[in-house]
Motif scaffolding. Structure first.
Motif, PDB file in Angstrom:
ATOM      1  N   ALA A   9      45.572  25.107  13.333  1.00 50.92           N
ATOM      2  CA  ALA A   9      44.874  24.627  12.149  1.00 50.92           C
ATOM      3  C   ALA A   9      44.490  25.800  11.263  1.00 50.92           C
ATOM      4  O   ALA A   9      44.139  26.871  11.756  1.00 50.92           O
ATOM      5  CB  ALA A   9      43.624  23.847  12.554  1.00 50.92           C
ATOM      6  N   THR A  11      41.655  26.550   9.192  1.00 48.80           N
ATOM      7  CA  THR A  11      40.308  26.029   9.032  1.00 48.80           C
ATOM      8  C   THR A  11      39.302  27.170   8.946  1.00 48.80           C
ATOM      9  O   THR A  11      39.527  28.230   9.545  1.00 48.80           O
ATOM     10  CB  THR A  11      39.945  25.098  10.219  1.00 48.80           C
ATOM     11  OG1 THR A  11      38.638  24.571  10.028  1.00 48.80           O
ATOM     12  CG2 THR A  11      40.042  25.807  11.543  1.00 48.80           C
ATOM     13  N   VAL A  13      36.517  26.979  10.373  1.00 45.10           N
ATOM     14  CA  VAL A  13      35.744  26.847  11.603  1.00 45.10           C
ATOM     15  C   VAL A  13      36.129  27.990  12.554  1.00 45.10           C
ATOM     16  O   VAL A  13      37.311  28.176  12.858  1.00 45.10           O
ATOM     17  CB  VAL A  13      35.994  25.475  12.268  1.00 45.10           C
ATOM     18  CG1 VAL A  13      35.263  25.362  13.588  1.00 45.10           C
ATOM     19  CG2 VAL A  13      35.601  24.354  11.325  1.00 45.10           C
ATOM     20  N   VAL A  18      35.363  25.913  17.732  1.00 45.65           N
ATOM     21  CA  VAL A  18      36.454  25.039  18.186  1.00 45.65           C
ATOM     22  C   VAL A  18      36.369  24.851  19.698  1.00 45.65           C
ATOM     23  O   VAL A  18      36.576  23.748  20.208  1.00 45.65           O
ATOM     24  CB  VAL A  18      37.834  25.583  17.754  1.00 45.65           C
ATOM     25  CG1 VAL A  18      38.958  24.751  18.351  1.00 45.65           C
ATOM     26  CG2 VAL A  18      37.946  25.605  16.228  1.00 45.65           C
ATOM     27  N   THR A  76      44.535  29.570  11.466  1.00 49.20           N
ATOM     28  CA  THR A  76      43.467  30.488  11.837  1.00 49.20           C
ATOM     29  C   THR A  76      43.046  30.300  13.291  1.00 49.20           C
ATOM     30  O   THR A  76      42.474  31.202  13.892  1.00 49.20           O
ATOM     31  CB  THR A  76      42.240  30.278  10.932  1.00 49.20           C
ATOM     32  OG1 THR A  76      41.837  28.908  11.014  1.00 49.20           O
ATOM     33  CG2 THR A  76      42.556  30.646   9.489  1.00 49.20           C
ATOM     34  N   ILE A 107      36.997  19.342  12.713  1.00 48.68           N
ATOM     35  CA  ILE A 107      37.325  20.527  11.920  1.00 48.68           C
ATOM     36  C   ILE A 107      38.091  20.123  10.673  1.00 48.68           C
ATOM     37  O   ILE A 107      38.872  19.172  10.683  1.00 48.68           O
ATOM     38  CB  ILE A 107      38.106  21.586  12.732  1.00 48.68           C
ATOM     39  CG1 ILE A 107      39.482  21.072  13.175  1.00 48.68           C
ATOM     40  CG2 ILE A 107      37.304  22.039  13.936  1.00 48.68           C
ATOM     41  CD1 ILE A 107      40.350  22.132  13.825  1.00 48.68           C
ATOM     42  N   SER A 108      37.861  20.867   9.621  1.00 52.91           N
ATOM     43  CA  SER A 108      38.552  20.606   8.354  1.00 52.91           C
ATOM     44  C   SER A 108      39.824  21.442   8.287  1.00 52.91           C
ATOM     45  O   SER A 108      40.057  22.321   9.113  1.00 52.91           O
ATOM     46  CB  SER A 108      37.627  20.960   7.197  1.00 52.91           C
ATOM     47  OG  SER A 108      37.280  22.334   7.268  1.00 52.91           O
ATOM     48  N   GLY A 109      40.634  21.165   7.291  1.00 53.22           N
ATOM     49  CA  GLY A 109      41.820  21.970   7.026  1.00 53.22           C
ATOM     50  C   GLY A 109      43.112  21.315   7.468  1.00 53.22           C
ATOM     51  O   GLY A 109      43.131  20.237   8.045  1.00 53.22           O
ATOM     52  N   ASP A 110      44.174  22.002   7.151  1.00 52.55           N
ATOM     53  CA  ASP A 110      45.511  21.543   7.521  1.00 52.55           C
ATOM     54  C   ASP A 110      45.769  21.864   8.979  1.00 52.55           C
ATOM     55  O   ASP A 110      45.216  22.828   9.526  1.00 52.55           O
ATOM     56  CB  ASP A 110      46.560  22.231   6.643  1.00 52.55           C
ATOM     57  CG  ASP A 110      46.400  21.884   5.164  1.00 52.55           C
ATOM     58  OD1 ASP A 110      45.932  20.766   4.868  1.00 52.55           O
ATOM     59  OD2 ASP A 110      46.731  22.728   4.317  1.00 52.55           O
ATOM     60  N   ALA A 111      46.615  21.054   9.620  1.00 53.33           N
ATOM     61  CA  ALA A 111      46.854  21.239  11.054  1.00 53.33           C
ATOM     62  C   ALA A 111      48.191  20.627  11.448  1.00 53.33           C
ATOM     63  O   ALA A 111      48.688  19.713  10.785  1.00 53.33           O
ATOM     64  CB  ALA A 111      45.732  20.589  11.861  1.00 53.33           C
TER      65      ALA A 111
END
Length: 160
Positions: A9, A11, A13, A18, A76, A107-111
């Protein structure tokens, strides 16, 4: 040969959060092994009662990483999963999906969840979640774990 999956991901975070999220999801689903200490998950990895091995780490991708090249986001954090081929792999895969579903909520963001850059199970880009169209991968109990809106679309890395 081991069966290994990666959930990566992009993110904000941090890895330690995590790890805490993984433990929270494990407890919520009643997975044996939820009592593992964060340093173990970060360093050596931890194994659930079903035999699923989990390790959370900083992603540290190279510029030519297929995720960066194909989906235009920089991972990340990486959650590595390894199935114990001697144990029930269906139960382990179900646990992996539940863990990933829980992380998507936290968690936010692309994954992306993939099998060795060969098979994409799940992709979240700009908040849009797509699950592979193969019903043998996304059996009903696994689909039920995904609480975010999703669509079925098979995605692939460009080199596969």
């Amino acid at each position: 040969m081991a069966i290994e999956y990666d959930f990566v991901a992009g993110t904000p975070v941090p890895v330690k959060q995590v790890i805490a999220d993984v433990q929270e999801v494990m407890r919520a689903w009643g997975m044996v092994g939820a009592e593992v200490v964060p340093d173990l998950v970060l360093d050596e990895g931890a194994t659930t009662g079903s035999g699923l091995w989990i390790r959370v780490l900083d992603a540290n991708p190279r510029p030519w990483d297929p995720v960066i090249q194909d989906f235009k986001f920089t991972p990340t954090v990486r959650v590595a999963f390894r199935l114990d081929k001697v144990a029930d792999t269906t139960a382990q895969t179900d646990e992996m999906v539940r863990l990933v579903a829980g992380l998507l909520e936290r968690i936010s963001g692309d994954a992306v969840l993939h099998l060795g850059y060969e098979l994409i199970w799940l992709l979240r880009l700009n908040g849009d979640v797509s699950l592979n169209e193969r019903d043998d991968l996304w059996q009903p109990q696994r689909l039920a774990a995904i609480t975010q809106p999703y669509r079925r679309a098979t995605r692939a890395f460009s080199d596969t």
